[in-house]
Design an enzyme around this catalytic site. Structure first.
Site, PDB file in Angstrom:
ATOM      1  N   CYS A 151       2.864  -8.447   4.046  1.00 42.54           N
ATOM      2  CA  CYS A 151       2.413  -7.218   4.702  1.00 42.54           C
ATOM      3  C   CYS A 151       2.106  -6.154   3.643  1.00 42.54           C
ATOM      4  O   CYS A 151       2.932  -5.879   2.775  1.00 42.54           O
ATOM      5  CB  CYS A 151       3.498  -6.715   5.645  1.00 42.54           C
TER       6      CYS A 151
ATOM      7  N   GLU B   9      -1.306   5.998   8.060  1.00 45.41           N
ATOM      8  CA  GLU B   9      -2.502   5.610   8.808  1.00 45.41           C
ATOM      9  C   GLU B   9      -2.201   5.423  10.293  1.00 45.41           C
ATOM     10  O   GLU B   9      -1.066   5.119  10.680  1.00 45.41           O
ATOM     11  CB  GLU B   9      -3.085   4.316   8.221  1.00 45.41           C
TER      12      GLU B   9
ATOM     13  N   CYS C  95      -3.604  -5.921  11.557  1.00 44.44           N
ATOM     14  CA  CYS C  95      -2.153  -6.101  11.389  1.00 44.44           C
ATOM     15  C   CYS C  95      -1.818  -6.408   9.935  1.00 44.44           C
ATOM     16  O   CYS C  95      -2.391  -7.317   9.337  1.00 44.44           O
ATOM     17  CB  CYS C  95      -1.647  -7.266  12.221  1.00 44.44           C
TER      18      CYS C  95
ATOM     19  N   CYS D 249       8.533  -7.285   3.580  1.00 39.88           N
ATOM     20  CA  CYS D 249       7.915  -8.567   3.953  1.00 39.88           C
ATOM     21  C   CYS D 249       6.719  -8.764   3.012  1.00 39.88           C
ATOM     22  O   CYS D 249       5.829  -7.911   2.954  1.00 39.88           O
ATOM     23  CB  CYS D 249       7.451  -8.542   5.409  1.00 39.88           C
TER      24      CYS D 249
ATOM     25  N   ASN E 169      -3.758 -11.907   8.079  1.00 42.47           N
ATOM     26  CA  ASN E 169      -4.829 -11.116   7.472  1.00 42.47           C
ATOM     27  C   ASN E 169      -4.582 -11.012   5.976  1.00 42.47           C
ATOM     28  O   ASN E 169      -3.437 -10.960   5.537  1.00 42.47           O
ATOM     29  CB  ASN E 169      -4.871  -9.720   8.091  1.00 42.47           C
TER      30      ASN E 169
ATOM     31  N   HIS F  73       7.813 -14.852  13.026  1.00 39.48           N
ATOM     32  CA  HIS F  73       7.104 -15.540  11.935  1.00 39.48           C
ATOM     33  C   HIS F  73       7.755 -16.841  11.460  1.00 39.48           C
ATOM     34  O   HIS F  73       7.109 -17.645  10.769  1.00 39.48           O
ATOM     35  CB  HIS F  73       6.872 -14.638  10.718  1.00 39.48           C
TER      36      HIS F  73
ATOM     37  N   CYS G 205       7.375   1.437   4.015  1.00 40.17           N
ATOM     38  CA  CYS G 205       8.326   0.584   4.722  1.00 40.17           C
ATOM     39  C   CYS G 205       9.275  -0.039   3.716  1.00 40.17           C
ATOM     40  O   CYS G 205       8.881  -0.389   2.602  1.00 40.17           O
ATOM     41  CB  CYS G 205       7.586  -0.529   5.465  1.00 40.17           C
TER      42      CYS G 205
ATOM     43  N   CYS H  92      -2.303   2.594  17.703  1.00 42.43           N
ATOM     44  CA  CYS H  92      -1.256   1.956  16.907  1.00 42.43           C
ATOM     45  C   CYS H  92      -0.735   3.014  15.945  1.00 42.43           C
ATOM     46  O   CYS H  92      -1.467   3.481  15.076  1.00 42.43           O
ATOM     47  CB  CYS H  92      -1.874   0.769  16.166  1.00 42.43           C
TER      48      CYS H  92
END
Ligand code: SAH
Length: 352
Positions: free
Chosen positions: A115, A88, A332, A112, A289, A213, A108, A101
């Site tokens: 995410c 994306e 995010c 995490c 989010n 974080h 990935c 972005c």
């Protein structure tokens, strides 16, 4: 397989062997200034256009383009040429600028938990051309609205510094050929120390953002597992060298998670870390989010305000990131390329 935006100018020159010399400039300008496919570069002879279209296909197959209700955020879903790997890209229009972005990996490996990309796992690295083409295809969409691209953030799917070589190849193309200055390019990382060191040796002073974080190792080990390999003290030292060499300020990104990393103690620890860097690091606060695989919600607006105020009292410059595109899962941490993302409206709006 090489795709349209993979070859360097020298490699394109080799493909044009036997053609008139000025064809190279015409093609390169068509690709990087006018964002055209070879077939649409009308000053090239028809036979050459056909040959280039056949030899250098675009790398991204558009599957879907979603636009937020206010029209200011556009999310593209692409498949890579082999057809299996969705990625994306997010295009954001602001009053005075437009930002793209970009993704650097299909998936990935950093895992995490909060995410959506980390929850989905790793497929493969993206090539220079696959990264650059995200910018080009976004620029084409922006041109429909008479807008140009001003900023590039390497904050889409994937860990840019786990794919540093291709990311740097893309940075050079975006800088040298598309014409976006280094101060308008930002690379975000979970804190891959060898990657930051590699970036320190690169010539352009791009902005560095570190997804922190947590400012103590036990909590960061849980939130950002790679911290076990690259702990906070070493990370801060590496950032310090980057800042010193590049004369740039580092930004710490901090997804505020209710009751997890939004306490007064967290603000104090974060402020201490910021001050270890000179000039002090800037903090970007992002209320967490919602993603399907993580139960904890984002901090309430009141808590976000309080956290920001505390940081400022400790002398740290902190901004709250404007949340973009949550309703099309383009914000995010929400990029999962086709995985359904359950958006809970309650999150980040709970009272204190
Ligand atoms: N892998 C790189 C590039 C991705 S940038 C990195 O982590 O820096 C994406 C940013 O969104 C990172 O700062 C990431 O920590 C943050 N993020 C991830 N999940 C999020 C979520 N659910 N809510 C808010 N921010 C999130």
């Amino acid at each position: 397989m090489k795709t349209l935006y993979d070859p360097t100018r020298e490699e394109i020159a080799a493909i044009l062997e036997g053609e008139k010399k000025y064809r190279l400039d015409q093609l390169w300008t068509g690709l990087y200034t006018h964002f055209k496919r070879p077939g649409d570069i009308s000053n090239l002879p028809a036979a050459l256009r056909a040959k280039l279209e056949a030899e250098l296909p675009e790398s991204l197959i558009e599957i879907r383009r979603e636009t937020s209700a206010d029209g200011d955020t556009v999310k593209f879903l692409w498949h890579l040429l082999e057809g299996q790997h969705p990625i994306e890209t997010v295009l954001m229009y602001y009053e005075d600028r437009a930002t793209v972005c970009v993704s650097t990996q299909a998936g990935c490996a950093m895992a995490c938990g909060f995410c959506a990309t980390g929850q989905a796992g790793f497929n493969r690295h993206l090539s220079v051309g696959e990264i650059v083409e995200q910018v080009v295809r976004s620029a084409r969409e922006a041109a429909l609205r008479d807008r140009r691209i001003d900023n590039i953030v390497f904050m889409g799917m994937g860990e840019p510094l786990a794919n540093e070589e291709s990311v740097w190849g893309a940075v050079e193309r975006i800088h040298d050929d598309i014409g976006i200055s280094a101060r308008h390019i930002t690379i975000s990382t979970v804190g891959i120390i060898p990657g930051i060191k590699a970036l320190t040796k690169r010539p352009l002073p791009v902005n560095l953002a570190v997804s922190l974080h947590a400012a103590r190792n036990d909590l960061r080990n849980e939130l950002v597992p790679i911290n076990k390999r690259y702990p906070i003290e070493d990370l801060i030292n590496t950032c310090r060298t980057y800042l010193f060499e590049k004369r740039r300020r580092v930004t710490f990104e901090w997804a505020l998670i209710s009751g997890v990393n939004d306490t007064d103690r967290d603000a104090e620890e974060l402020a201490d870390l910021c001050q270890e860097l000179s000039p002090a690091a800037h903090v970007n606060l992002i209320p967490l989010n919602p993603t399907p695989g993580w139960p904890t919600v984002g901090s309430s607006p009141a808590r976000v305000d309080a956290f920001q105020r505390l940081l400022r009292e400790f002398g740290v410059n902190a901004t709250v990131r404007q949340n973009r595109g949550t309703e099309i899962a383009a914000a995010c941490g929400q990029l999962a390329a086709g995985q359904p993302v359950a958006v809970s409206l309650k999150s980040s709006r709970l009272p204190d």
